[in-house]
Design an enzyme around this catalytic site. Sequence first.
Site, PDB file in Angstrom:
ATOM      1  N   ARG A  90      -8.471  -0.705   4.503  1.00  0.00           N
ATOM      2  CA  ARG A  90      -7.592   0.300   3.878  1.00  0.00           C
ATOM      3  C   ARG A  90      -6.259  -0.315   3.476  1.00  0.00           C
ATOM      4  O   ARG A  90      -5.592   0.194   2.579  1.00  0.00           O
ATOM      5  CB  ARG A  90      -7.316   1.452   4.865  1.00  0.00           C
ATOM      6  CG  ARG A  90      -8.505   2.351   5.121  1.00  0.00           C
ATOM      7  CD  ARG A  90      -8.105   3.517   6.023  1.00  0.00           C
ATOM      8  NE  ARG A  90      -6.795   3.989   5.630  1.00  0.00           N
ATOM      9  CZ  ARG A  90      -5.794   4.249   6.470  1.00  0.00           C
ATOM     10  NH1 ARG A  90      -5.967   4.122   7.757  1.00  0.00           N
ATOM     11  NH2 ARG A  90      -4.640   4.655   6.020  1.00  0.00           N
ATOM     12  N   CYS A 138      -5.259  12.632  13.362  1.00  0.00           N
ATOM     13  CA  CYS A 138      -5.883  11.364  12.991  1.00  0.00           C
ATOM     14  C   CYS A 138      -5.736  10.366  14.118  1.00  0.00           C
ATOM     15  O   CYS A 138      -5.287  10.698  15.203  1.00  0.00           O
ATOM     16  CB  CYS A 138      -5.282  10.803  11.717  1.00  0.00           C
ATOM     17  SG  CYS A 138      -3.763   9.941  11.965  1.00  0.00           S
ATOM     18  N   ASP A 189       4.619   0.294  11.762  1.00  0.00           N
ATOM     19  CA  ASP A 189       3.376  -0.326  11.283  1.00  0.00           C
ATOM     20  C   ASP A 189       3.276  -1.814  11.637  1.00  0.00           C
ATOM     21  O   ASP A 189       2.188  -2.389  11.599  1.00  0.00           O
ATOM     22  CB  ASP A 189       3.241  -0.158   9.763  1.00  0.00           C
ATOM     23  CG  ASP A 189       2.905   1.266   9.379  1.00  0.00           C
ATOM     24  OD1 ASP A 189       2.676   2.087  10.278  1.00  0.00           O
ATOM     25  OD2 ASP A 189       2.871   1.553   8.168  1.00  0.00           O
ATOM     26  N   ILE A 197       7.845   6.355  16.804  1.00  0.00           N
ATOM     27  CA  ILE A 197       7.555   7.168  15.608  1.00  0.00           C
ATOM     28  C   ILE A 197       6.293   8.017  15.792  1.00  0.00           C
ATOM     29  O   ILE A 197       6.304   9.213  15.527  1.00  0.00           O
ATOM     30  CB  ILE A 197       7.411   6.268  14.349  1.00  0.00           C
ATOM     31  CG1 ILE A 197       8.638   5.353  14.203  1.00  0.00           C
ATOM     32  CG2 ILE A 197       7.190   7.113  13.097  1.00  0.00           C
ATOM     33  CD1 ILE A 197       9.945   6.046  13.940  1.00  0.00           C
ATOM     34  N   LYS A 230       0.837  -1.209   0.000  1.00  0.00           N
ATOM     35  CA  LYS A 230       0.000   0.000   0.000  1.00  0.00           C
ATOM     36  C   LYS A 230       0.869   1.255   0.000  1.00  0.00           C
ATOM     37  O   LYS A 230       0.631   2.195  -0.758  1.00  0.00           O
ATOM     38  CB  LYS A 230      -0.903   0.000   1.245  1.00  0.00           C
ATOM     39  CG  LYS A 230      -1.621   1.321   1.477  1.00  0.00           C
ATOM     40  CD  LYS A 230      -2.510   1.281   2.693  1.00  0.00           C
ATOM     41  CE  LYS A 230      -1.844   1.644   3.991  1.00  0.00           C
ATOM     42  NZ  LYS A 230      -1.540   3.083   4.163  1.00  0.00           N
ATOM     43  N   ASN A 231       1.881   1.267   0.862  1.00  0.00           N
ATOM     44  CA  ASN A 231       2.658   2.497   1.033  1.00  0.00           C
ATOM     45  C   ASN A 231       3.592   2.783  -0.138  1.00  0.00           C
ATOM     46  O   ASN A 231       4.207   3.850  -0.185  1.00  0.00           O
ATOM     47  CB  ASN A 231       3.443   2.459   2.354  1.00  0.00           C
ATOM     48  CG  ASN A 231       2.507   2.602   3.545  1.00  0.00           C
ATOM     49  OD1 ASN A 231       1.308   2.862   3.373  1.00  0.00           O
ATOM     50  ND2 ASN A 231       3.045   2.421   4.751  1.00  0.00           N
ATOM     51  N   ARG A 257      -0.861  14.635  13.118  1.00  0.00           N
ATOM     52  CA  ARG A 257      -0.065  14.248  11.948  1.00  0.00           C
ATOM     53  C   ARG A 257       0.297  15.506  11.164  1.00  0.00           C
ATOM     54  O   ARG A 257      -0.283  15.810  10.121  1.00  0.00           O
ATOM     55  CB  ARG A 257      -0.863  13.275  11.101  1.00  0.00           C
ATOM     56  CG  ARG A 257       0.034  12.172  10.573  1.00  0.00           C
ATOM     57  CD  ARG A 257      -0.689  10.911  10.341  1.00  0.00           C
ATOM     58  NE  ARG A 257       0.156   9.969   9.631  1.00  0.00           N
ATOM     59  CZ  ARG A 257      -0.256   8.795   9.233  1.00  0.00           C
ATOM     60  NH1 ARG A 257      -1.469   8.416   9.475  1.00  0.00           N
ATOM     61  NH2 ARG A 257       0.564   7.990   8.597  1.00  0.00           N
ATOM     62  N   PRO A 258       1.262  16.261  11.707  1.00  0.00           N
ATOM     63  CA  PRO A 258       1.595  17.539  11.079  1.00  0.00           C
ATOM     64  C   PRO A 258       2.239  17.337   9.705  1.00  0.00           C
ATOM     65  O   PRO A 258       2.747  16.259   9.406  1.00  0.00           O
ATOM     66  CB  PRO A 258       2.601  18.155  12.051  1.00  0.00           C
ATOM     67  CG  PRO A 258       3.180  17.013  12.802  1.00  0.00           C
ATOM     68  CD  PRO A 258       2.129  15.939  12.838  1.00  0.00           C
ATOM     69  N   ILE A 259       2.191  18.390   8.870  1.00  0.00           N
ATOM     70  CA  ILE A 259       2.869  18.304   7.570  1.00  0.00           C
ATOM     71  C   ILE A 259       3.875  19.450   7.415  1.00  0.00           C
ATOM     72  O   ILE A 259       4.194  19.862   6.307  1.00  0.00           O
ATOM     73  CB  ILE A 259       1.867  18.272   6.389  1.00  0.00           C
ATOM     74  CG1 ILE A 259       0.939  19.475   6.418  1.00  0.00           C
ATOM     75  CG2 ILE A 259       1.071  16.979   6.371  1.00  0.00           C
ATOM     76  CD1 ILE A 259       0.236  19.688   5.068  1.00  0.00           C
ATOM     77  N   ASP A 260       4.357  19.944   8.582  1.00  0.00           N
ATOM     78  CA  ASP A 260       5.306  21.060   8.530  1.00  0.00           C
ATOM     79  C   ASP A 260       6.555  20.727   7.700  1.00  0.00           C
ATOM     80  O   ASP A 260       7.061  21.573   6.955  1.00  0.00           O
ATOM     81  CB  ASP A 260       5.705  21.479   9.962  1.00  0.00           C
ATOM     82  CG  ASP A 260       6.210  20.308  10.794  1.00  0.00           C
ATOM     83  OD1 ASP A 260       5.572  19.226  10.753  1.00  0.00           O
ATOM     84  OD2 ASP A 260       7.242  20.442  11.460  1.00  0.00           O
TER      85      ASP A 260
HETATM   86  C1  UD1 Z   1       4.259   6.719   6.296  1.00  0.00           C
HETATM   87  C2  UD1 Z   1       3.373   5.513   6.108  1.00  0.00           C
HETATM   88  C3  UD1 Z   1       2.881   5.021   7.456  1.00  0.00           C
HETATM   89  C4  UD1 Z   1       4.054   4.734   8.366  1.00  0.00           C
HETATM   90  C5  UD1 Z   1       4.976   5.955   8.452  1.00  0.00           C
HETATM   91  C6  UD1 Z   1       6.246   5.693   9.237  1.00  0.00           C
HETATM   92  C7  UD1 Z   1       2.354   5.895   3.952  1.00  0.00           C
HETATM   93  C8  UD1 Z   1       1.097   6.150   3.185  1.00  0.00           C
HETATM   94  N1  UD1 Z   1       2.234   5.889   5.294  1.00  0.00           N
HETATM   95  O1  UD1 Z   1       3.443   7.725   6.907  1.00  0.00           O
HETATM   96  O2  UD1 Z   1       2.137   3.824   7.235  1.00  0.00           O
HETATM   97  O3  UD1 Z   1       3.562   4.469   9.653  1.00  0.00           O
HETATM   98  O4  UD1 Z   1       5.354   6.378   7.134  1.00  0.00           O
HETATM   99  O5  UD1 Z   1       6.940   4.635   8.690  1.00  0.00           O
HETATM  100  O6  UD1 Z   1       3.408   5.658   3.387  1.00  0.00           O
HETATM  101  N2  UD1 Z   1       6.057  14.295  11.087  1.00  0.00           N
HETATM  102  C9  UD1 Z   1       6.139  15.613  11.455  1.00  0.00           C
HETATM  103  N3  UD1 Z   1       6.019  16.572  10.478  1.00  0.00           N
HETATM  104  C10 UD1 Z   1       5.844  16.235   9.159  1.00  0.00           C
HETATM  105  C11 UD1 Z   1       5.770  14.871   8.812  1.00  0.00           C
HETATM  106  C12 UD1 Z   1       5.877  13.911   9.795  1.00  0.00           C
HETATM  107  O7  UD1 Z   1       6.293  15.947  12.616  1.00  0.00           O
HETATM  108  O8  UD1 Z   1       5.736  17.149   8.337  1.00  0.00           O
HETATM  109  C13 UD1 Z   1       6.139  13.250  12.143  1.00  0.00           C
HETATM  110  C14 UD1 Z   1       4.822  12.489  12.260  1.00  0.00           C
HETATM  111  O9  UD1 Z   1       3.923  13.161  13.099  1.00  0.00           O
HETATM  112  C15 UD1 Z   1       5.250  11.171  12.827  1.00  0.00           C
HETATM  113  C16 UD1 Z   1       6.633  10.972  12.202  1.00  0.00           C
HETATM  114  O10 UD1 Z   1       7.051  12.260  11.740  1.00  0.00           O
HETATM  115  O11 UD1 Z   1       5.387  11.270  14.217  1.00  0.00           O
HETATM  116  C17 UD1 Z   1       6.644   9.974  11.060  1.00  0.00           C
HETATM  117  O12 UD1 Z   1       5.875  10.436  10.029  1.00  0.00           O
HETATM  118  P1  UD1 Z   1       6.165  10.103   8.497  1.00  0.00           P
HETATM  119  O13 UD1 Z   1       7.439   9.344   8.326  1.00  0.00           O
HETATM  120  O14 UD1 Z   1       5.999  11.377   7.739  1.00  0.00           O
HETATM  121  O15 UD1 Z   1       4.971   9.132   8.165  1.00  0.00           O
HETATM  122  P2  UD1 Z   1       3.941   9.233   6.994  1.00  0.00           P
HETATM  123  O16 UD1 Z   1       4.642   9.585   5.726  1.00  0.00           O
HETATM  124  O17 UD1 Z   1       2.775  10.052   7.427  1.00  0.00           O
END
Ligand code: UD1
Length: 416
Positions: A397, A115, A305, A327, A21-22, A120-123
Amino acid sequence: MKIYVQGGNCLRGDATVHGAKNSALPILAATLLVEGQSVIHNCPKLTDVDVSLKILTKLGCRCKREENTVIVDATSVSCDSIPDELMREMRSSVVFLGAILSRCKSATVSSPGGCELGPRPIDLHLKALSTLGYTINENHGYITCLKEDKTCAAVINLPFASVGATENAILASCLLSGKTIIHGAAREPEIIDLANFLNSAGGKVYGAGSDTIEVYGVNKLYSTEHTVIPDRIVAATYLSAAAITGGEVVLKGVNLSHLNSVLNPFRESGCKTRLSGDTLKLVAPKKLLRVPLTKTVVYPGFPTDAGPCLVAMLTLAKGTSVFVENIFENRFKYIDELKRLGANISIQNRVAVIEGVRSLSGAVVEATDLRGGAALVVAALAANGETQIGSIHHIERGYEDISGVLWSLGAKITKE
Ligand code: UD1
């Protein structure tokens, strides 16, 4: 829909692991960059994939599925925004942001917000886009990004190896002229798969799988064909299911090099593993041993995961196991549901202490999230009596026909 499990059957037999999926989700987003047709094989039949196809269709692509092959024709992309209802259906739709920007130079998406795994920030995604020269506006829950020109010579430094931010940075830089360097990149196999897809279409993405990725911008991407890698988390789920039932299974279609750290706790718990080509055999002991300490770490460490199913499995191990989730901040909601089955687990912040119990007993439980839902299925397989699992849309999902696969391995499991 609910899943019903009558626990107590030992799992035996062969199962094939479907595509990841990922990997599939970012690759489907990446098909937007291709001015032509992308043929994606081993694309799992999952609701998250369906949402991705809905998003692509909304953006003007023509999509069709033939069994596990998806064909996306992105010759004409007519829209640069994703409606809020589709963004809400799948938090990881944020990876479309970089792809839309590459193709359209502007994009509007709604903010993914919090979520079930906590905030789940996207900063990091937005910072990477801003380093690439995109102007970003956040207003009333919507994010709008824009870049007037196609030039770029950027160095992105990710303070944390975020999978999604790395994917967005690659996607958003792929069609900019100039060289982008991403330091601190995520090293997950799914990042390599995305880079392989882009490169098969004429992209120039180098270093994926290491912590420094270089993207040399190209003018355009061309029609291509790609096969998605196997899902290492689905593999880990079926291993946990076999192990908790004292079973013996052969998983086919796996990539063993992706599973190194996943297998460590299984071996510590007394499971025997035999690896050959793309198959993996696991033979569980009569009684699982405790696994003193497992910590989730970014790749190549133990994946977050795979944590919930491992915790479920350890509820029946002999002695005390400790599991640390590094994580995500709030990934233990499923543990309250495991307790309904009789698990003895205490939580302090990011640490779960699992005291192995003699037996679990069937109960009515709710899936709280995708992997937490799978963990309930794993535990239910070994519980005495019937377990009824609700909110299984979470599970669907990420798992293609989980009840059918487990049924074929000898479990008494139905979806009604
Ligand atoms: C992806 C996977 C998810 C997996 C995760 C970690 C997909 C669709 N999802 O999620 O299944 O659990 O990798 O292996 O591929 N963070 C920030 N700011 C950001 C982005 C992330 O603080 O802008 C933090 C998140 O809150 C979290 C950590 O970084 O605590 C890991 O997130 P990230 O590696 O970005 O995971 P995803 O890409 O969301």
